[in-house]
Design an enzyme around this catalytic site. Structure first.
Site, PDB file in Angstrom:
ATOM      1  N   ASP A 205       0.832  -1.211   0.000  1.00 12.15           N
ATOM      2  CA  ASP A 205       0.000   0.000   0.000  1.00 12.15           C
ATOM      3  C   ASP A 205       0.862   1.255   0.000  1.00 12.15           C
ATOM      4  O   ASP A 205       0.553   2.244  -0.670  1.00 12.15           O
ATOM      5  CB  ASP A 205      -0.921   0.001   1.235  1.00 12.15           C
ATOM      6  N   ALA A 206       1.956   1.223   0.792  1.00 16.36           N
ATOM      7  CA  ALA A 206       2.818   2.407   0.882  1.00 16.36           C
ATOM      8  C   ALA A 206       3.461   2.719  -0.467  1.00 16.36           C
ATOM      9  O   ALA A 206       3.589   3.885  -0.854  1.00 16.36           O
ATOM     10  CB  ALA A 206       3.890   2.189   1.948  1.00 16.36           C
TER      11      ALA A 206
ATOM     12  N   TYR B 129     -20.089   1.272   8.493  1.00 12.21           N
ATOM     13  CA  TYR B 129     -19.440   2.545   8.834  1.00 12.21           C
ATOM     14  C   TYR B 129     -20.140   3.775   8.272  1.00 12.21           C
ATOM     15  O   TYR B 129     -19.763   4.904   8.591  1.00 12.21           O
ATOM     16  CB  TYR B 129     -17.982   2.542   8.373  1.00 12.21           C
TER      17      TYR B 129
ATOM     18  N   CYS C  42      27.529 -27.324  14.001  1.00 11.69           N
ATOM     19  CA  CYS C  42      28.424 -28.361  14.521  1.00 11.69           C
ATOM     20  C   CYS C  42      28.815 -29.418  13.504  1.00 11.69           C
ATOM     21  O   CYS C  42      29.698 -30.244  13.773  1.00 11.69           O
ATOM     22  CB  CYS C  42      27.803 -29.029  15.745  1.00 11.69           C
TER      23      CYS C  42
ATOM     24  N   SER D 145     -13.071   7.395  -2.229  1.00  8.70           N
ATOM     25  CA  SER D 145     -11.903   7.042  -1.423  1.00  8.70           C
ATOM     26  C   SER D 145     -11.474   8.261  -0.626  1.00  8.70           C
ATOM     27  O   SER D 145     -12.023   9.353  -0.805  1.00  8.70           O
ATOM     28  CB  SER D 145     -10.772   6.533  -2.312  1.00  8.70           C
ATOM     29  N   LEU D 146     -10.494   8.090   0.247  1.00  7.98           N
ATOM     30  CA  LEU D 146     -10.137   9.147   1.194  1.00  7.98           C
ATOM     31  C   LEU D 146      -8.740   9.696   0.939  1.00  7.98           C
ATOM     32  O   LEU D 146      -7.833   8.969   0.538  1.00  7.98           O
ATOM     33  CB  LEU D 146     -10.182   8.611   2.630  1.00  7.98           C
TER      34      LEU D 146
ATOM     35  N   CYS E 212      25.811 -29.969  20.362  1.00 12.08           N
ATOM     36  CA  CYS E 212      25.823 -28.875  19.384  1.00 12.08           C
ATOM     37  C   CYS E 212      25.847 -27.551  20.138  1.00 12.08           C
ATOM     38  O   CYS E 212      24.940 -27.283  20.950  1.00 12.08           O
ATOM     39  CB  CYS E 212      24.601 -28.940  18.483  1.00 12.08           C
TER      40      CYS E 212
ATOM     41  N   CYS F 227      24.465 -30.045  10.058  1.00 12.91           N
ATOM     42  CA  CYS F 227      24.186 -28.867  10.872  1.00 12.91           C
ATOM     43  C   CYS F 227      25.159 -27.741  10.527  1.00 12.91           C
ATOM     44  O   CYS F 227      26.383 -27.968  10.497  1.00 12.91           O
ATOM     45  CB  CYS F 227      24.308 -29.241  12.346  1.00 12.91           C
TER      46      CYS F 227
ATOM     47  N   GLU G  48     -17.400  -2.576   5.788  1.00 13.51           N
ATOM     48  CA  GLU G  48     -16.105  -3.164   5.453  1.00 13.51           C
ATOM     49  C   GLU G  48     -16.132  -4.628   5.878  1.00 13.51           C
ATOM     50  O   GLU G  48     -16.313  -4.946   7.056  1.00 13.51           O
ATOM     51  CB  GLU G  48     -14.969  -2.428   6.173  1.00 13.51           C
TER      52      GLU G  48
ATOM     53  N   ASP H 103      -8.740  -3.031   7.454  1.00 16.26           N
ATOM     54  CA  ASP H 103      -8.080  -3.430   6.210  1.00 16.26           C
ATOM     55  C   ASP H 103      -8.863  -4.590   5.613  1.00 16.26           C
ATOM     56  O   ASP H 103      -8.530  -5.759   5.797  1.00 16.26           O
ATOM     57  CB  ASP H 103      -6.632  -3.826   6.496  1.00 16.26           C
TER      58      ASP H 103
ATOM     59  N   CYS I 145      18.984 -31.063  13.902  1.00 18.26           N
ATOM     60  CA  CYS I 145      20.375 -31.468  14.103  1.00 18.26           C
ATOM     61  C   CYS I 145      20.383 -32.660  15.058  1.00 18.26           C
ATOM     62  O   CYS I 145      19.680 -32.661  16.074  1.00 18.26           O
ATOM     63  CB  CYS I 145      21.180 -30.310  14.677  1.00 18.26           C
TER      64      CYS I 145
ATOM     65  N   ARG J 196     -17.227  -2.142  -4.003  1.00 18.84           N
ATOM     66  CA  ARG J 196     -17.030  -0.745  -4.390  1.00 18.84           C
ATOM     67  C   ARG J 196     -16.678  -0.612  -5.867  1.00 18.84           C
ATOM     68  O   ARG J 196     -17.085   0.337  -6.531  1.00 18.84           O
ATOM     69  CB  ARG J 196     -15.922  -0.105  -3.535  1.00 18.84           C
TER      70      ARG J 196
ATOM     71  N   GLU K 114     -12.914   6.314  13.861  1.00 21.96           N
ATOM     72  CA  GLU K 114     -13.043   4.873  14.028  1.00 21.96           C
ATOM     73  C   GLU K 114     -11.879   4.164  13.348  1.00 21.96           C
ATOM     74  O   GLU K 114     -11.207   4.742  12.483  1.00 21.96           O
ATOM     75  CB  GLU K 114     -14.374   4.359  13.478  1.00 21.96           C
TER      76      GLU K 114
ATOM     77  N   LYS L 252      -3.026   7.397   8.402  1.00 20.43           N
ATOM     78  CA  LYS L 252      -2.454   6.076   8.129  1.00 20.43           C
ATOM     79  C   LYS L 252      -1.303   5.757   9.083  1.00 20.43           C
ATOM     80  O   LYS L 252      -0.471   6.609   9.380  1.00 20.43           O
ATOM     81  CB  LYS L 252      -1.951   6.010   6.678  1.00 20.43           C
TER      82      LYS L 252
ATOM     83  N   ASP M  32       0.787   4.178  -2.698  1.00 18.31           N
ATOM     84  CA  ASP M  32       0.527   5.570  -2.301  1.00 18.31           C
ATOM     85  C   ASP M  32       1.595   6.507  -2.839  1.00 18.31           C
ATOM     86  O   ASP M  32       1.305   7.640  -3.237  1.00 18.31           O
ATOM     87  CB  ASP M  32       0.471   5.678  -0.769  1.00 18.31           C
TER      88      ASP M  32
ATOM     89  N   LYS N 221     -13.867  11.710  10.289  1.00 16.67           N
ATOM     90  CA  LYS N 221     -14.908  12.383   9.511  1.00 16.67           C
ATOM     91  C   LYS N 221     -15.450  13.581  10.285  1.00 16.67           C
ATOM     92  O   LYS N 221     -15.646  13.488  11.503  1.00 16.67           O
ATOM     93  CB  LYS N 221     -16.070  11.423   9.213  1.00 16.67           C
TER      94      LYS N 221
ATOM     95  N   LYS O 181      -9.651   2.113  10.859  1.00 18.31           N
ATOM     96  CA  LYS O 181      -9.697   1.892   9.406  1.00 18.31           C
ATOM     97  C   LYS O 181      -9.398   0.419   9.161  1.00 18.31           C
ATOM     98  O   LYS O 181      -8.255  -0.010   9.173  1.00 18.31           O
ATOM     99  CB  LYS O 181      -8.698   2.784   8.684  1.00 18.31           C
TER     100      LYS O 181
END
Length: 676
Positions: A35-36, A228, A412, A84-85, A433, A409, A176, A120, A427, A139, A116, A317, A39, A293, A118
């Site tokens: 998402d980042a 919501y 050892c 969307s926001l 060990c 391993c 949601e 996901d 192992c 949507r 409230e 966010k 954005d 809001k 958000k």
């Protein structure tokens, strides 16, 4: 000023990329980037279009909300668009948004906001006519969504008919849909056991579940919904505030988030967001921020909307919990029971508020399931304090090197073995060990075990590497002079560690059993063993049949306990520990069913201030209670401390008794002093 060809090319590229990722996210439910990262692309597009408004096109992603609906479902046009926001991530951005709202409303008075979590999940629009559910749609692109009525009808949180008499002739309810974290974990565990493909994350799982062509598949998924807001409303009733809207939805039987709150001013919004962030890890649903809001509907209408978003709402966010990066290598670590665990070494990436360079891969089965290769671009998920994990491989150019389990391993050099009964390779060297020895000692000294303060990981590493400690019993022969010679240890620090080791000699049988590090024996099982048998000798000499009589001990755990106790090396260490002075109070063994809390199931949630939750758990188990991790209709009692989250909400909804910490302490003292 006319735009250069470079700007035009960049705009064209951004629009193509955003459209591509919109389709991956909204239509295919299979995002390639976090998402980042999305954005960041969108912010760059908005910035360029703001600088060059003459280049804004009607089909630009900035002029629409999301992706086109899938063709497998009938199209539904929303009576009112689902917008969307705008987003913000800092106090300065939030206060700037508030200042813009006040300026447009020509007021300096403090404004009231409805806040409230958000969620996901997946936004839906549900139409009720005369109180009856007639249509549900995703949507989609904000104007047109997909008809998922049959699937939404299977969700128990969504009433087929609204409660009450004075209902609007027609109303669009916005909500949601999501998958709870506990439900997600159980679904994936069951899927892996069946050999099916598990969900990548709860959001993708919710989207995929909602878009099944067979609604019976959707019905088998653990979907839930929070309402919501509303869209179109026919009739005389019109809410005057967002708060009133939420109260009306709740009265009609729509589930709304109990953590919503109405506040005044941006600073109170920020405090709400920070408070919710501190609870994030304890919530049973994933959130990526807070929705804020303007509460007054008249003010909302005066502020209006611009193209794709309302001016009167914003999303604050949190740091992204998913990000994509490159798998640089896979290394194999050795745990205290010899488990060989693959660990992903990643190109560092900022996710969940921290920079991540390592992530768990669990075992080779997980690597095969992901079809993972060195050099792949991967999606990394980190929620709260949970160890980061590689969730999936991102489509694109594949890595060049396959990942193979080593034959010996890595610490050892002993042979690695794997049984048909479990996915974990181990192992074969046991405590010979060095890695297993170090991890076993770290477990022995940990807070829930012997609680030896100051005996940290680096000090234990140094003690093993310098040959000072071969087993846990050797810890009790250490002196300050020996410790002071080790790196980063002065005389005072050494004396403090010796004092802590001495203090740890006075413990409880449950802590001692847990400290031994028997496979599959956690603190609750250790407490159950102590309470059931009353003495260590009885545990050591118990048969598998006798162990199976202990609550919550099944055949596999009984086998692990019996095997551990039968090994002479383990008995020698236990004898040496007792000879060194490790001791505990005697335990009175009660007849079966005589324990005052026998047959009861308790749940602890939130923070306890006068004792740790593990201590409270052990004391309850000693009194005969089963301490569970989740609330159900079978729960007898819930103990709720500060920060209690969804478990408290569930208990209240089910009418289960709830007590605070003071009441718990009083009950423990009463029962422990007069147990029968």
């Amino acid at each position: 000023m006319s735009a250069s060809s470079d700007v035009r090319k960049e705009l064209a590229r951004l629009r193509r990329e955003i459209e591509h990722h919109n389709r991956r996210y909204h239509t295919l439910d299979d995002p390639e980037i976090s998402d980042a990262q999305f954005d960041a692309l969108f912010d760059r597009l908005l910035a360029l279009e703001a600088e060059h408004p003459e280049l804004v096109t009607r089909d630009s992603p900035s002029q629409r909300v999301g992706g086109a609906p899938a063709t497998a479902f009938a199209a539904v046009t929303h009576a009112q668009p689902m917008l969307s926001l705008d987003k913000c991530t800092t106090e300065a951005e939030l206060t700037a948004w508030e200042a813009r709202c006040q300026s447009r409303l020509d007021t300096e008075s403090p404004m009231r906001y409805a806040c409230e979590p958000k969620i996901d999940g997946v936004a839906v629009n549900i139409t009720y006519e005369r109180g009856e559910l007639v249509r549900a749609a995703t949507r989609g692109d904000g104007q047109t969504g997909e008809d998922v009525t049959a699937n939404v009808r299977t969700i128990t949180d969504v009433p087929s008919r609204l409660r009450g008499r004075k209902l609007p002739p027609l109303i669009e309810v916005r909500g949601e849909i999501y998958i709870p974290i506990a439900g997600f974990a159980k679904f994936n565990a069951d899927a892996v056991a069946r050999g099916d493909k598990p969900m990548v994350n709860p959001r993708n799982g919710a989207a995929g579940s909602l878009r099944q062509l067979d609604h019976r598949i959707t019905a088998a998924r653990p979907l839930r919904m929070f309402g919501y807001g509303v869209g179109r409303i026919d009739g005389d009733w019109q809410p005057s505030t967002q708060t009133q809207t939420s109260e009306a939805l709740e009265g009609w039987g729509i589930r709304v988030n109990p953590k919503r709150k109405t506040v005044v001013g941006a600073m109170q919004c920020l405090r709400y967001a920070e408070s919710l962030l501190s609870e994030r890890a304890s919530l049973d649903y994933e959130i990526d921020g807070v929705v804020i809001k303007v509460d007054e509907r008249a003010q909302q209408e005066a502020l209006g909307t611009i193209t794709r978003r309302p001016r009167w709402a914003i999303a604050y966010k949190y740091p992204a919990e998913e990000a994509t990066t490159v798998l640089l290598d896979v290394e194999f670590q050795v745990g205290r029971t010899g488990a060989i665990t693959p660990v992903a070494r990643l190109e560092p990436v900022f996710v969940g508020g921290v920079t991540v360079s390592n992530a768990t891969l669990h075992n080779m089965d997980e690597i095969r399931r992901l079809d993972l290769r060195i050099g792949d671009r991967v999606l990394v998920h980190r929620a709260g304090d949970v160890i980061p994990k590689v969730a999936k491989v991102v489509p694109g150019p594949r890595g060049t090197r396959e990942i193979a389990l080593p034959k010996v391993c890595p610490v050892c050099g002993a042979e690695i073995f794997q049984t048909d009964e479990e996915a974990i390779a181990r192992c074969s060297a046991g405590l010979d060990c060095p890695a297993q020895r170090k991890e076993a000692l770290k477990h022995f000294a940990s807070r829930l075990a012997m609680d030896i303060e100051g005996l940290g990981d680096k000090l234990i590493d140094a003690l093993v590497e310098n040959g000072h400690v071969q087993s846990a019993a050797d810890l009790y022969g250490l002196d300050a002079a020996t410790l002071a010679e080790l790196p980063r240890m002065g005389e005072k620090s050494a004396a403090n560690v010796v004092a802590a080791i001495e203090a740890s000699k006075s413990t409880t049988l449950a802590r001692f059993i847990y400290a031994l590090g028997i496979r599959e024996v956690g603190e609750a099982t250790a407490a159950a063993l102590a309470t059931h048998f009353g003495s260590l000798d009885h545990v050591l000499d118990a048969s598998i049949e006798g162990l199976l009589e202990v609550p919550d001990v099944g055949p596999i755990v009984a086998e692990h306990i019996h095997t551990f106790c039968a090994q002479s090396a383990n008995r020698d260490v236990i004898a040496a520990l007792q000879q060194a002075g490790v001791t505990w109070p005697a335990i009175e063994v009660r007849s079966k069913g005589a324990a005052p809390l026998a047959g009861q199931t308790w749940v602890l949630t939130g923070t306890l201030e006068s004792m740790s939750r593990s201590d409270a758990k052990a004391r309850l188990i000693a009194l005969g209670a089963k301490v569970a991790g989740s609330v159900s209709a079978k729960t007898t009692q819930v103990v709720a401390g500060p920060g209690a989250g969804s478990k408290l909400t569930q208990a209240q909804a089910l009418g289960i008794a709830v007590m605070d910490e003071a009441e718990l302490l009083a009950a423990l003292q009463r029962l422990e002093s007069n147990p029968v």
